[in-house]
Motif scaffolding. Structure first.
Motif, PDB file in Angstrom:
ATOM      1  N   VAL A  82     -38.174  79.075 -32.684  1.00  0.00           N
ATOM      2  CA  VAL A  82     -38.036  80.435 -33.235  1.00  0.00           C
ATOM      3  C   VAL A  82     -38.961  81.408 -32.508  1.00  0.00           C
ATOM      4  CG1 VAL A  82     -39.741  80.071 -35.097  1.00  0.00           C
ATOM      5  CG2 VAL A  82     -37.949  81.800 -35.375  1.00  0.00           C
TER       6      VAL A  82
ATOM      7  N   PHE B 232     -33.678  82.078 -33.789  1.00  0.00           N
ATOM      8  CA  PHE B 232     -33.749  80.621 -33.723  1.00  0.00           C
ATOM      9  C   PHE B 232     -32.805  80.095 -32.654  1.00  0.00           C
ATOM     10  CE2 PHE B 232     -34.808  81.687 -38.061  1.00  0.00           C
ATOM     11  CZ  PHE B 232     -35.814  80.799 -38.410  1.00  0.00           C
TER      12      PHE B 232
ATOM     13  N   ALA C 246     -25.927  77.312 -34.626  1.00  0.00           N
ATOM     14  CA  ALA C 246     -25.985  77.115 -36.081  1.00  0.00           C
ATOM     15  C   ALA C 246     -25.138  75.941 -36.544  1.00  0.00           C
ATOM     16  CB  ALA C 246     -25.551  78.393 -36.794  1.00  0.00           C
TER      17      ALA C 246
ATOM     18  N   PHE D 166     -38.280  76.772 -42.258  1.00  0.00           N
ATOM     19  CA  PHE D 166     -37.004  77.458 -42.050  1.00  0.00           C
ATOM     20  C   PHE D 166     -36.609  78.313 -43.239  1.00  0.00           C
ATOM     21  CE2 PHE D 166     -32.263  77.334 -42.046  1.00  0.00           C
ATOM     22  CZ  PHE D 166     -32.050  78.027 -40.869  1.00  0.00           C
TER      23      PHE D 166
ATOM     24  N   CYS E 110     -25.243  83.613 -37.771  1.00  0.00           N
ATOM     25  CA  CYS E 110     -25.111  82.300 -37.146  1.00  0.00           C
ATOM     26  C   CYS E 110     -24.251  82.431 -35.897  1.00  0.00           C
ATOM     27  CB  CYS E 110     -24.460  81.324 -38.113  1.00  0.00           C
ATOM     28  SG  CYS E 110     -25.386  81.115 -39.645  1.00  0.00           S
TER      29      CYS E 110
ATOM     30  N   ILE F  10     -35.651  82.380 -43.299  1.00  0.00           N
ATOM     31  CA  ILE F  10     -34.324  82.954 -43.547  1.00  0.00           C
ATOM     32  C   ILE F  10     -34.187  83.616 -44.914  1.00  0.00           C
ATOM     33  CG2 ILE F  10     -33.167  81.473 -41.876  1.00  0.00           C
ATOM     34  CD1 ILE F  10     -32.033  79.906 -44.272  1.00  0.00           C
TER      35      ILE F  10
ATOM     36  N   VAL G 208     -31.524  76.224 -32.146  1.00  0.00           N
ATOM     37  CA  VAL G 208     -31.671  74.863 -32.669  1.00  0.00           C
ATOM     38  C   VAL G 208     -30.951  73.830 -31.807  1.00  0.00           C
ATOM     39  CG1 VAL G 208     -32.100  75.652 -35.020  1.00  0.00           C
ATOM     40  CG2 VAL G 208     -29.760  75.136 -34.332  1.00  0.00           C
TER      41      VAL G 208
ATOM     42  N   SER H  51     -32.256  87.153 -39.504  1.00  0.00           N
ATOM     43  CA  SER H  51     -32.356  85.858 -38.832  1.00  0.00           C
ATOM     44  C   SER H  51     -31.098  85.620 -38.011  1.00  0.00           C
ATOM     45  CB  SER H  51     -32.510  84.725 -39.845  1.00  0.00           C
ATOM     46  OG  SER H  51     -33.727  84.839 -40.539  1.00  0.00           O
TER      47      SER H  51
ATOM     48  N   ILE I 147     -29.392  82.623 -35.687  1.00  0.00           N
ATOM     49  CA  ILE I 147     -29.505  81.194 -35.433  1.00  0.00           C
ATOM     50  C   ILE I 147     -28.478  80.795 -34.377  1.00  0.00           C
ATOM     51  CG2 ILE I 147     -29.465  78.883 -36.445  1.00  0.00           C
ATOM     52  CD1 ILE I 147     -29.789  80.470 -39.221  1.00  0.00           C
TER      53      ILE I 147
END
Length: 151
Positions: free
Chosen positions: A63, A75, A106, A91, A29, A95, A77, A101, A103
């Motif tokens: 993504v 990703f 996050a 999602f 993250c 993950i 977001v 992954s 992100i």
């Protein structure tokens, strides 16, 4: 763990170190203000995963998928307005796979992040100079204790 970097190259090198040691199914993250280096950190991770494709931020697609030593789902977001929007793209299937992954932003979907993950915060450090960043890496869950190998 805290690291001070003063260039994009150093940011990417730290990401590459992480990419060299991540495991299938790891969740990373990334948080930090615009322009702090989240995508460059991701580029470094991708290099450590031996991904040769150019890494771009999936700001409008949410993504991007890449193939390397391990598959990578990247990703972004930032533009997600509702957690249901991220769930609608599957999602959990992304993950909870064997891919790594990453992100970006996050903190926008914190409620959807599994308990076990790596949390990376990148902050500008203007008192040291315009290019300085503090990269704080924390891990949650025993599976990520390998993070202690980063230097």
């Amino acid at each position: 763990m805290e690291f001070i970097v003063d260039s994009l190259e150093d940011t990417m090198n730290l990401g590459k170190q992480l990419g060299n040691i991540v495991h299938p199914g790891d969740i990373i993250c990334l948080t930090g203000d615009l322009g702090t280096g989240k995508t460059h950190f991701t580029k470094g991770i991708a290099e450590g995963l031996e991904i040769s494709s150019p890494i771009t931020s999936p700001t409008f697609t949410i993504v991007n998928e890449y193939e390397g030593r391990l598959k990578l789902y990247h990703f972004d977001v930032y533009r997600v307005n509702d957690p249901d929007e991220i769930e609608a793209i599957g999602f959990d299937e992304y993950i909870f796979s064997d891919a790594v992954s990453i992100i970006e932003w996050a903190n926008y979907i914190e409620d959807l992040i599994p308990k076990e993950h790596i949390w990376v915060e990148i902050k500008k450090v203007p008192e040291l100079g315009i290019n300085f960043r503090k990269i704080i890496i924390q891990y949650y869950g025993d599976r990520y204790s390998y993070i202690k190998e980063l230097k």
